[in-house]
Design a protein around this motif. Sequence first.
Motif, PDB file in Angstrom:
ATOM      1  N   ILE A  47      -3.456 -15.360  -3.298  1.00 33.02           N
ATOM      2  CA  ILE A  47      -3.508 -14.031  -3.888  1.00 33.02           C
ATOM      3  C   ILE A  47      -3.865 -14.114  -5.371  1.00 33.02           C
ATOM      4  CG2 ILE A  47      -2.126 -11.967  -4.421  1.00 33.02           C
ATOM      5  CD1 ILE A  47      -2.822 -12.375  -1.459  1.00 33.02           C
ATOM      6  N   ARG A  48      -4.633 -13.154  -5.847  1.00 36.11           N
ATOM      7  CA  ARG A  48      -4.932 -13.041  -7.276  1.00 36.11           C
ATOM      8  C   ARG A  48      -4.089 -11.908  -7.844  1.00 36.11           C
ATOM      9  NH1 ARG A  48     -11.484 -12.823  -6.324  1.00 36.11           N
ATOM     10  NH2 ARG A  48     -11.611 -14.706  -5.014  1.00 36.11           N
ATOM     11  N   GLY A  49      -3.637 -12.081  -9.051  1.00 35.26           N
ATOM     12  CA  GLY A  49      -2.758 -11.088  -9.660  1.00 35.26           C
ATOM     13  C   GLY A  49      -3.361  -9.720  -9.820  1.00 35.26           C
ATOM     14  N   ASP A  50      -4.696  -9.629  -9.874  1.00 37.65           N
ATOM     15  CA  ASP A  50      -5.335  -8.325 -10.053  1.00 37.65           C
ATOM     16  C   ASP A  50      -5.817  -7.715  -8.731  1.00 37.65           C
ATOM     17  OD1 ASP A  50      -7.408 -10.070  -9.563  1.00 37.65           O
ATOM     18  OD2 ASP A  50      -8.643  -9.442 -11.267  1.00 37.65           O
ATOM     19  N   ASP A  51      -5.420  -8.302  -7.602  1.00 33.03           N
ATOM     20  CA  ASP A  51      -5.768  -7.733  -6.303  1.00 33.03           C
ATOM     21  C   ASP A  51      -5.174  -6.329  -6.154  1.00 33.03           C
ATOM     22  OD1 ASP A  51      -7.176  -9.955  -5.447  1.00 33.03           O
ATOM     23  OD2 ASP A  51      -5.509 -10.807  -4.309  1.00 33.03           O
ATOM     24  N   ILE A  52      -5.904  -5.469  -5.470  1.00 31.03           N
ATOM     25  CA  ILE A  52      -5.443  -4.110  -5.176  1.00 31.03           C
ATOM     26  C   ILE A  52      -5.420  -3.941  -3.657  1.00 31.03           C
ATOM     27  CG2 ILE A  52      -5.944  -1.642  -5.429  1.00 31.03           C
ATOM     28  CD1 ILE A  52      -7.497  -2.417  -8.022  1.00 31.03           C
ATOM     29  N   TYR A  53      -4.334  -3.378  -3.133  1.00 29.98           N
ATOM     30  CA  TYR A  53      -4.177  -3.236  -1.688  1.00 29.98           C
ATOM     31  C   TYR A  53      -4.069  -1.761  -1.304  1.00 29.98           C
ATOM     32  CZ  TYR A  53      -3.446  -8.224  -1.739  1.00 29.98           C
ATOM     33  OH  TYR A  53      -3.632  -9.574  -1.921  1.00 29.98           O
ATOM     34  N   LEU A  54      -5.015  -1.314  -0.490  1.00 37.66           N
ATOM     35  CA  LEU A  54      -4.960   0.038   0.069  1.00 37.66           C
ATOM     36  C   LEU A  54      -4.362  -0.076   1.467  1.00 37.66           C
ATOM     37  CD1 LEU A  54      -5.578   3.044   0.360  1.00 37.66           C
ATOM     38  CD2 LEU A  54      -7.921   2.397   1.032  1.00 37.66           C
ATOM     39  N   CYS A  55      -3.221   0.561   1.678  1.00 35.60           N
ATOM     40  CA  CYS A  55      -2.477   0.413   2.924  1.00 35.60           C
ATOM     41  C   CYS A  55      -2.362   1.757   3.634  1.00 35.60           C
ATOM     42  CB  CYS A  55      -1.089  -0.153   2.642  1.00 35.60           C
ATOM     43  SG  CYS A  55      -1.135  -1.678   1.659  1.00 35.60           S
ATOM     44  N   THR A  56      -2.825   1.810   4.860  1.00 32.47           N
ATOM     45  CA  THR A  56      -2.812   3.052   5.628  1.00 32.47           C
ATOM     46  C   THR A  56      -2.555   2.758   7.095  1.00 32.47           C
ATOM     47  OG1 THR A  56      -5.168   2.983   6.194  1.00 32.47           O
ATOM     48  CG2 THR A  56      -4.572   4.071   4.126  1.00 32.47           C
ATOM     49  N   TYR A  57      -2.061   3.762   7.816  1.00 33.53           N
ATOM     50  CA  TYR A  57      -2.132   3.705   9.263  1.00 33.53           C
ATOM     51  C   TYR A  57      -3.543   4.162   9.624  1.00 33.53           C
ATOM     52  CZ  TYR A  57      -0.999   4.101  14.161  1.00 33.53           C
ATOM     53  OH  TYR A  57      -0.989   3.906  15.514  1.00 33.53           O
ATOM     54  N   PRO A  58      -4.143   3.651  10.713  1.00 29.75           N
ATOM     55  CA  PRO A  58      -5.506   4.052  11.072  1.00 29.75           C
ATOM     56  C   PRO A  58      -5.685   5.567  11.113  1.00 29.75           C
ATOM     57  CG  PRO A  58      -4.808   2.230  12.471  1.00 29.75           C
ATOM     58  CD  PRO A  58      -3.609   2.625  11.657  1.00 29.75           C
ATOM     59  N   LYS A  59      -6.854   5.998  10.686  1.00 26.72           N
ATOM     60  CA  LYS A  59      -7.270   7.404  10.682  1.00 26.72           C
ATOM     61  C   LYS A  59      -6.492   8.234   9.668  1.00 26.72           C
ATOM     62  CE  LYS A  59     -10.132   7.670  12.913  1.00 26.72           C
ATOM     63  NZ  LYS A  59     -11.503   7.095  12.696  1.00 26.72           N
ATOM     64  N   ASN A 121       5.549 -10.800  -4.700  1.00 27.19           N
ATOM     65  CA  ASN A 121       6.023 -11.697  -5.759  1.00 27.19           C
ATOM     66  C   ASN A 121       5.201 -11.545  -7.033  1.00 27.19           C
ATOM     67  OD1 ASN A 121       7.908 -12.690  -3.936  1.00 27.19           O
ATOM     68  ND2 ASN A 121       6.612 -14.404  -3.298  1.00 27.19           N
ATOM     69  N   GLN A 122       3.909 -11.306  -6.878  1.00 28.02           N
ATOM     70  CA  GLN A 122       3.036 -11.165  -8.049  1.00 28.02           C
ATOM     71  C   GLN A 122       2.868  -9.698  -8.464  1.00 28.02           C
ATOM     72  OE1 GLN A 122      -0.570 -13.495  -8.170  1.00 28.02           O
ATOM     73  NE2 GLN A 122       0.184 -14.939  -6.647  1.00 28.02           N
ATOM     74  N   ARG A 123       3.571  -8.827  -7.775  1.00 31.05           N
ATOM     75  CA  ARG A 123       3.545  -7.394  -8.103  1.00 31.05           C
ATOM     76  C   ARG A 123       2.129  -6.842  -8.191  1.00 31.05           C
ATOM     77  NH1 ARG A 123       8.543  -6.501 -12.414  1.00 31.05           N
ATOM     78  NH2 ARG A 123      10.148  -7.523 -11.133  1.00 31.05           N
TER      79      ARG A 123
END
Length: 301
Positions: A47-59, A121-123
């Motif tokens: 993981i990179r500290g500047d990663d951005i995660y978009l989390c959704t249920y499908p649709k 861990n890396q927030r």
Amino acid sequence: MDYLVKMSTPAEKAMATGINVDLVMIDGFVQSAMIMDNLKRLKDLPIRGDDIYLCTYPKSGTHWTWEILNMIVTGKAEYAKHWQNSAWLEYRTKEELEELASPRIFHTHLRPSQLPDAVWNQRCKVVYVRRNAKDCVVSFFSHFSKQIWKDSTLGKHIYTGSWDDFIDLFLNGWLPGGPYFEHTFEWTNLSEAHKDSEICRLQYEDMKKDCVNEVRRMAEYLGRPLSDHTYQAISDACSFKNLKHANEKIKDQTYHVHWQDGSSGYFRKGTTGDWKNWFTVAQSERFDKVYEERLKETFPY
């Protein structure tokens, strides 16, 4: 659906009901067999500290929000080159994900407990979008019942069962995207497992009402504030009509899922409340009962 009693696992029951995709059980839940190996490796993904995660249920507005996030990061209303599938966390290989330039904007349909531990861990920055569950299931059904993958050896739509059975598949958590209620419960109660994590929570319906304001909220959360003019430009560029055109006519199609002729694409209506045109009173009451039992809240729509 009494004939399903003889089936041994929910994955087998789902396929017997009309899901024409290979399904397996992973950690007690139904999942698409094609991501099984990736899921096993995901916990230890670098993981990179500047990663951005978009989390959704499908649709739940995934394409829409992913494009907005990319525009916020670049600071201008220009579409990302590739489809969002180029950064689909559970479907891309470790090597493909490593090739992405920072900041990487991943999207995923996984639950918090399935993500790499280093995300917490890396927030890393995490954006979670929730949508009216009844609109989700309608969109899911429309997608699966109209799509035939171009390389499908079966030559069948992804789902060939009935609408009523599909509602039960959704309520039981037997669809390839994973269980809606477990997904929603984990994301809603994230602070219990990750007390120090600050995520940006969005509601699909709020984005439809005032997209400019929600774009602003995302930009401020990411620490990338922009001008009001840019917020409006991003909102306009990511309207349903404009984004559908861009995805079909402008963006690089390398990572686009290809459908056989006559199949619809990812973009259907992009509206809210369409479930009222689909659910019977009995189906709605059945849905509400399970919804309230599982999430300990009254269905709000």
